[in-house]
Design a protein around this motif. Structure first.
Motif, PDB file in Angstrom:
ATOM      1  N   LEU A   1      -4.836   1.030   7.969  1.00  0.00           N
ATOM      2  CA  LEU A   1      -5.830  -0.120   8.246  1.00  0.00           C
ATOM      3  C   LEU A   1      -6.742   0.284   9.627  1.00  0.00           C
ATOM      4  O   LEU A   1      -7.907   0.210   9.274  1.00  0.00           O
ATOM      5  CB  LEU A   1      -5.153  -1.554   8.335  1.00  0.00           C
ATOM      6  CG  LEU A   1      -4.581  -1.917   7.125  1.00  0.00           C
ATOM      7  CD1 LEU A   1      -3.903  -3.411   7.509  1.00  0.00           C
ATOM      8  CD2 LEU A   1      -5.602  -2.438   6.184  1.00  0.00           C
TER       9      LEU A   1
ATOM     10  N   TYR B   1      -9.011   2.887   8.194  1.00  0.00           N
ATOM     11  CA  TYR B   1     -10.158   2.332   7.464  1.00  0.00           C
ATOM     12  C   TYR B   1     -11.185   1.618   8.158  1.00  0.00           C
ATOM     13  O   TYR B   1     -12.317   1.821   8.031  1.00  0.00           O
ATOM     14  CB  TYR B   1      -9.494   1.567   6.265  1.00  0.00           C
ATOM     15  CG  TYR B   1     -10.549   1.116   5.290  1.00  0.00           C
ATOM     16  CD1 TYR B   1     -11.191   1.796   4.513  1.00  0.00           C
ATOM     17  CD2 TYR B   1     -10.973  -0.095   5.159  1.00  0.00           C
ATOM     18  CE1 TYR B   1     -12.149   1.380   3.529  1.00  0.00           C
ATOM     19  CE2 TYR B   1     -11.812  -0.857   4.271  1.00  0.00           C
ATOM     20  CZ  TYR B   1     -12.229   0.322   3.388  1.00  0.00           C
ATOM     21  OH  TYR B   1     -13.393  -0.155   2.453  1.00  0.00           O
TER      22      TYR B   1
ATOM     23  N   LYS C   1      -9.010   1.131  -2.876  1.00  0.00           N
ATOM     24  CA  LYS C   1     -10.253   1.537  -2.108  1.00  0.00           C
ATOM     25  C   LYS C   1     -10.065   1.588  -0.747  1.00  0.00           C
ATOM     26  O   LYS C   1     -10.762   2.817  -0.201  1.00  0.00           O
ATOM     27  CB  LYS C   1     -11.315   0.187  -2.385  1.00  0.00           C
ATOM     28  CG  LYS C   1     -12.618   0.439  -1.918  1.00  0.00           C
ATOM     29  CD  LYS C   1     -13.343  -0.843  -1.491  1.00  0.00           C
ATOM     30  CE  LYS C   1     -12.925  -1.910  -0.623  1.00  0.00           C
ATOM     31  NZ  LYS C   1     -13.691  -2.965  -0.512  1.00  0.00           N
ATOM     32  N   VAL C   2      -9.308   0.930  -0.073  1.00  0.00           N
ATOM     33  CA  VAL C   2      -9.316   1.381   1.188  1.00  0.00           C
ATOM     34  C   VAL C   2      -8.289   2.552   1.665  1.00  0.00           C
ATOM     35  O   VAL C   2      -9.017   3.275   2.480  1.00  0.00           O
ATOM     36  CB  VAL C   2      -8.265   0.049   1.744  1.00  0.00           C
ATOM     37  CG1 VAL C   2      -7.433   0.326   3.378  1.00  0.00           C
ATOM     38  CG2 VAL C   2      -9.020  -1.372   1.732  1.00  0.00           C
TER      39      VAL C   2
ATOM     40  N   LEU D   1     -15.320   2.501   8.309  1.00  0.00           N
ATOM     41  CA  LEU D   1     -16.018   1.917   7.791  1.00  0.00           C
ATOM     42  C   LEU D   1     -17.365   1.680   8.793  1.00  0.00           C
ATOM     43  O   LEU D   1     -18.441   1.582   8.403  1.00  0.00           O
ATOM     44  CB  LEU D   1     -15.681   0.373   7.476  1.00  0.00           C
ATOM     45  CG  LEU D   1     -14.852   0.228   6.374  1.00  0.00           C
ATOM     46  CD1 LEU D   1     -14.482  -1.347   6.446  1.00  0.00           C
ATOM     47  CD2 LEU D   1     -15.665   0.388   5.092  1.00  0.00           C
TER      48      LEU D   1
ATOM     49  N   GLY E   1     -10.632   5.589   0.952  1.00  0.00           N
ATOM     50  CA  GLY E   1     -11.683   5.538   1.832  1.00  0.00           C
ATOM     51  C   GLY E   1     -11.579   6.703   2.987  1.00  0.00           C
ATOM     52  O   GLY E   1     -12.515   7.187   3.720  1.00  0.00           O
TER      53      GLY E   1
ATOM     54  N   LEU F   1     -12.169  -6.088   4.838  1.00  0.00           N
ATOM     55  CA  LEU F   1     -11.917  -4.997   3.687  1.00  0.00           C
ATOM     56  C   LEU F   1     -12.597  -5.269   2.567  1.00  0.00           C
ATOM     57  O   LEU F   1     -12.285  -4.363   1.651  1.00  0.00           O
ATOM     58  CB  LEU F   1     -10.376  -5.143   3.764  1.00  0.00           C
ATOM     59  CG  LEU F   1      -9.367  -5.304   4.746  1.00  0.00           C
ATOM     60  CD1 LEU F   1      -8.026  -5.219   4.425  1.00  0.00           C
ATOM     61  CD2 LEU F   1      -9.658  -3.618   5.401  1.00  0.00           C
TER      62      LEU F   1
ATOM     63  N   TYR G   1      -6.111  -8.373  -0.016  1.00  0.00           N
ATOM     64  CA  TYR G   1      -5.433  -7.265   0.184  1.00  0.00           C
ATOM     65  C   TYR G   1      -3.910  -7.594   0.141  1.00  0.00           C
ATOM     66  O   TYR G   1      -3.334  -7.989   1.220  1.00  0.00           O
ATOM     67  CB  TYR G   1      -5.805  -6.665   1.701  1.00  0.00           C
ATOM     68  CG  TYR G   1      -5.351  -5.395   2.021  1.00  0.00           C
ATOM     69  CD1 TYR G   1      -6.190  -4.290   1.664  1.00  0.00           C
ATOM     70  CD2 TYR G   1      -3.958  -4.988   2.058  1.00  0.00           C
ATOM     71  CE1 TYR G   1      -5.736  -3.027   1.857  1.00  0.00           C
ATOM     72  CE2 TYR G   1      -3.573  -3.726   2.681  1.00  0.00           C
ATOM     73  CZ  TYR G   1      -4.477  -2.680   2.568  1.00  0.00           C
ATOM     74  OH  TYR G   1      -3.921  -1.370   2.605  1.00  0.00           O
TER      75      TYR G   1
ATOM     76  N   THR H   1      -8.540  -3.534  -4.461  1.00  0.00           N
ATOM     77  CA  THR H   1      -9.081  -3.424  -3.011  1.00  0.00           C
ATOM     78  C   THR H   1      -8.333  -2.404  -2.236  1.00  0.00           C
ATOM     79  O   THR H   1      -8.634  -1.727  -1.351  1.00  0.00           O
ATOM     80  CB  THR H   1      -8.630  -4.704  -2.497  1.00  0.00           C
ATOM     81  OG1 THR H   1      -9.515  -5.731  -3.258  1.00  0.00           O
ATOM     82  CG2 THR H   1      -9.339  -4.755  -0.979  1.00  0.00           C
TER      83      THR H   1
ATOM     84  N   THR I   1      -9.888 -11.509   5.896  1.00  0.00           N
ATOM     85  CA  THR I   1      -9.629 -10.067   5.142  1.00  0.00           C
ATOM     86  C   THR I   1     -10.856  -9.708   4.146  1.00  0.00           C
ATOM     87  O   THR I   1     -11.159  -8.465   4.018  1.00  0.00           O
ATOM     88  CB  THR I   1      -8.237 -10.283   4.207  1.00  0.00           C
ATOM     89  OG1 THR I   1      -7.343 -10.752   5.091  1.00  0.00           O
ATOM     90  CG2 THR I   1      -8.007  -9.013   3.512  1.00  0.00           C
TER      91      THR I   1
ATOM     92  N   ASP J   1       0.841  -1.270  -0.093  1.00  0.00           N
ATOM     93  CA  ASP J   1       0.074   0.008   0.184  1.00  0.00           C
ATOM     94  C   ASP J   1       0.727   1.190  -0.086  1.00  0.00           C
ATOM     95  O   ASP J   1       0.394   2.308  -0.430  1.00  0.00           O
ATOM     96  CB  ASP J   1      -0.916   0.064   1.269  1.00  0.00           C
ATOM     97  CG  ASP J   1      -0.377  -0.174   2.503  1.00  0.00           C
ATOM     98  OD1 ASP J   1       0.672   0.203   2.493  1.00  0.00           O
ATOM     99  OD2 ASP J   1      -1.123  -0.684   3.351  1.00  0.00           O
TER     100      ASP J   1
END
Length: 345
Positions: free
Chosen positions: A158, A161, A316-317, A165, A320, A228, A232, A313, A224, A99
C-alpha cells in the motif's frame, strides 16, 4: 467330558471373552479419537491489531470449540512472515491480507481467501509530528524513510502504491521494516522513520501522545475509496488451495466460527466486545481501546463474503507498482471463494 476338554472350553471362553473385550476397547478408542477436536494452527499477522480482531475474539467466544476444532493461534508481526509460515507448511491457515493471494499467484503459488473480515484495509499512513510541516501528502515522501511492518507485507504494498499515485517511484524513498504496535511507536519517537503505515489501536495511541498525525486514512469506506479508488478487502482467512481441496469439512467449520464472530461484532457494542478480550489487549487504557474499536467496527463484513468490486481494486493496486503482477494474467476466481461462508445461516 474329560479334564482336558473342560480346560480347553474354559480357555476358549476366556480367549473369546478377551477378544470381545479387546474389540470393545478398540471401538471405544476409535470413538474417542473420532470425538477429538480437529487441530488447526493459524498464523496471524499481528494478533493484537484490531484489523485481525476476529481471530482472538472467535477463540474467546468459544466458537472454535463449538465447531469441534482445536485451534492454536500464533502471531507474527507482519503478514509476509505469516505467509511464509503457511507456504512452509508450518501452519494450516493465515489471518492476513487478501492481497497476498494475488501476489502469490503471480509467483506460481496458490492460496485462497475463504472468509473476508475487512472490507477496507484499516491502515493509516501516519506522519511524525516533527515532519508534519514538510510531509503534507504522499507527494512529499521523496528522500524520506517510511515505516512498514515488513518487506513484502501489505503495508509495503500500500505504501508503494500511494507513493506511485503521486509520481514517486520506490527508488526515491527508503522503506524500513519496523513491525507494529510498540515497535512502530518506538520508531516514530526515535526518529528512525519520518512516516509509516499502521493500524488501530496504534493509531489512537500516537494521536493521543501527539507523536504523529494522520496523513492517509483507510479506516473507512470513504477514506479507502478516496485513497485507492474502490473497496479494498483486506483482513481475511486464507489457506493453501491444495489444503482446501482435502480439508473442506475443516474449512466449513472455520468459516462458520468466523462468520458467527462477524455477526457478533455487528450486534454488540464496543464495550461488550472489549469485555471479551484479554486484559493485555488494552493494557492500562481500556477507554482508548474501546474508542478505537468503536471507530473500527464499520470496517468488518457482516457475512464474511468478498465485496463484489474488491478483487478488481486489489489487483489494480498491486499491478500499479508490481511488475510481476502487472505482467501476469491473474485469475481472480482462484484467489477467493464464498463457497463456505454462503452456507452459514
Amino acid at each position: 467330558m474329560t479334564y482336558a476338554s473342560r480346560k480347553f472350553n474354559r480357555l476358549g471362553k476366556y480367549a473369546f471373552s478377551s477378544i470381545l473385550a479387546f474389540g470393545s476397547f478398540c471401538a471405544l478408542t476409535q470413538a474417542a479419537h473420532a470425538a477429538d477436536p480437529e487441530k488447526v494452527t493459524i498464523m496471524v499477522g499481528g494478533i493484537t491489531k484490531l484489523i485481525y480482531l476476529p481471530a482472538r475474539l472467535t477463540e474467546q467466544l468459544g466458537y472454535f470449540k463449538a465447531e469441534g476444532l482445536d485451534v492454536e493461534l500464533l502471531s507474527q508481526p507482519a503478514g509476509v512472515d505469516a505467509e511464509n509460515e503457511l507456504l512452509a507448511g508450518a501452519v494450516q491457515a493465515v489471518v492476513g491480507f487478501y492481497d497476498h493471494s494475488i501476489d502469490l499467484q503471480a509467483k506460481g503459488k496458490e492460496v485462497k481467501a475463504i472468509v473476508v473480515f475487512g472490507q477496507v484495509p484499516g491502515e493509516v499512513e501516519m506522519v511524525a509530528s516533527k515532519q508534519a510541516d514538510t510531509i503534507k501528502s504522499m507527494a512529499d515522501v521523496k528522500g524520506k524513510t517510511l515505516g512498514v511492518t515488513g518487506l513484502g507485507s501489505s503495508t509495503n504494498f500500500l505504501t508503494q502504491y500511494l507513493a506511485h499515485l503521486k509520481g514517486i517511484p520506490n527508488s526515491e524513498y527508503t522503506v524500513l521494516p519496523v513491525g507494529a504496535d510498540n515497535s512502530f511507536i518506538a520508531a516514530i519517537k526515535q526518529n528512525r522513520i519520518d512516516a509509516g503505515m499502521t493500524t488501530e489501536p496504534t493509531v489512537s495511541q500516537l494521536l493521543k501522545s501527539g507523536d504523529a498525525k494522520v496523513l492517509v486514512d483507510m479506516r473507512s469506506l470513504e477514506g479507502t475509496r478516496e485513497a485507492l479508488g474502490g473497496t479494498y478487502p483486506a483482513s481475511s482467512l486464507y489457506v493453501q488451495s491444495a489444503w482446501l481441496d482435502t480439508h473442506k469439512d475443516a474449512a466449513q467449520k472455520l468459516a462458520r466460527a468466523f462468520v458467527h464472530t462477524l455477526q457478533y461484532l455487528h450486534t454488540h457494542t464496543a464495550d461488550e466486545i472489549a469485555a471479551q478480550m484479554p486484559k493485555d489487549y488494552y493494557g492500562s487504557d481500556k477507554a482508548l481501546y474501546v474508542s478505537a474499536l468503536k471507530a473500527s467496527l464499520p470496517m468488518y463484513t457482516a457475512d464474511g463474503k468478498m465485496p463484489a468490486d474488491g478483487p478488481d481494486t486489489v489487483l489494480k493496486v498491486l499491478a500499479g507498482f508490481n511488475p510481476s503482477v502487472k505482467d501476469k494474467h491473474i485469475d481472480l476466481s482462484r484467489t477467493f471463494t464464498n463457497q463456505f461462508v454462503s452456507q452459514v445461516k
